[in-house]
Design a protein around this motif. Sequence first.
Motif, short mmCIF file in Angstrom:
data_model
loop_
_atom_site.label_atom_id
_atom_site.label_comp_id
_atom_site.label_asym_id
_atom_site.label_seq_id
_atom_site.Cartn_x
_atom_site.Cartn_y
_atom_site.Cartn_z
N VAL A 23 0.81 -1.12 -0.10
CA VAL A 23 -0.03 0.16 0.12
C VAL A 23 0.91 1.14 0.03
O VAL A 23 0.47 2.22 -0.76
CB VAL A 23 -1.03 -0.05 1.16
CG1 VAL A 23 -1.72 1.47 1.41
CG2 VAL A 23 -2.07 -0.90 1.05
N ASN A 24 1.93 1.22 0.93
CA ASN A 24 2.77 2.27 0.93
C ASN A 24 3.74 2.56 -0.53
O ASN A 24 3.94 3.70 -0.81
CB ASN A 24 3.76 2.24 1.75
CG ASN A 24 3.36 2.36 3.25
OD1 ASN A 24 2.45 3.11 3.56
ND2 ASN A 24 4.05 1.73 4.32
N TYR A 26 2.64 1.22 -3.79
CA TYR A 26 1.72 1.42 -4.89
C TYR A 26 0.19 2.35 -4.50
O TYR A 26 -0.11 2.94 -5.55
CB TYR A 26 0.88 -0.05 -5.15
CG TYR A 26 1.89 -0.91 -5.86
CD1 TYR A 26 2.52 -0.48 -7.20
CD2 TYR A 26 2.15 -2.10 -5.30
CE1 TYR A 26 3.34 -1.52 -7.87
CE2 TYR A 26 3.16 -3.04 -5.74
CZ TYR A 26 3.85 -2.76 -7.26
OH TYR A 26 4.61 -3.67 -7.69
N GLY A 27 -0.05 2.36 -3.47
CA GLY A 27 -1.37 3.17 -3.04
C GLY A 27 -2.42 1.89 -3.42
O GLY A 27 -2.37 1.28 -4.15
N TRP A 28 -3.42 2.41 -2.83
CA TRP A 28 -4.79 1.49 -2.81
C TRP A 28 -5.18 1.57 -4.43
O TRP A 28 -5.49 0.41 -4.70
CB TRP A 28 -5.85 2.07 -1.96
CG TRP A 28 -5.69 1.74 -0.39
CD1 TRP A 28 -5.57 2.58 0.61
CD2 TRP A 28 -5.73 0.34 0.08
NE1 TRP A 28 -5.30 2.03 1.42
CE2 TRP A 28 -5.27 0.72 1.71
CE3 TRP A 28 -5.95 -1.00 -0.26
CZ2 TRP A 28 -5.43 -0.41 2.45
CZ3 TRP A 28 -5.67 -2.05 0.49
CH2 TRP A 28 -5.43 -1.52 2.00
N ASP A 29 -5.39 2.60 -4.97
CA ASP A 29 -5.84 2.56 -6.28
C ASP A 29 -5.04 1.72 -7.27
O ASP A 29 -5.71 0.87 -8.00
CB ASP A 29 -5.93 3.82 -6.72
CG ASP A 29 -6.84 4.88 -6.12
OD1 ASP A 29 -7.94 4.55 -5.96
OD2 ASP A 29 -6.79 6.23 -6.38
#
Length: 73
Positions: A23-24, A26-29
């Motif tokens: 998540v850190n 790539y990010g959620w999207d």
Amino acid sequence: MDKPTSKDPLHGKTLQMILEHLVNYYGWDHLGTKINVRCFNENPSIKSSLTFLRKTPWARKKVEDMYVSLIGK
């Protein structure tokens, strides 16, 4: 005599550590486009995603494989 180190890249990593790293990075999207599951795309949270991944072996494997390929770069 030294202890042999594990060749398994997931050795010593918790699912939470792996998910937080992804998540850190790539990010959620972006994570939701790479692995299309509702817990990544609709109101994502670490807690709800962990619950889903612990109950869904195929999704957990995708997350673990993504992590291994990311850290292998």
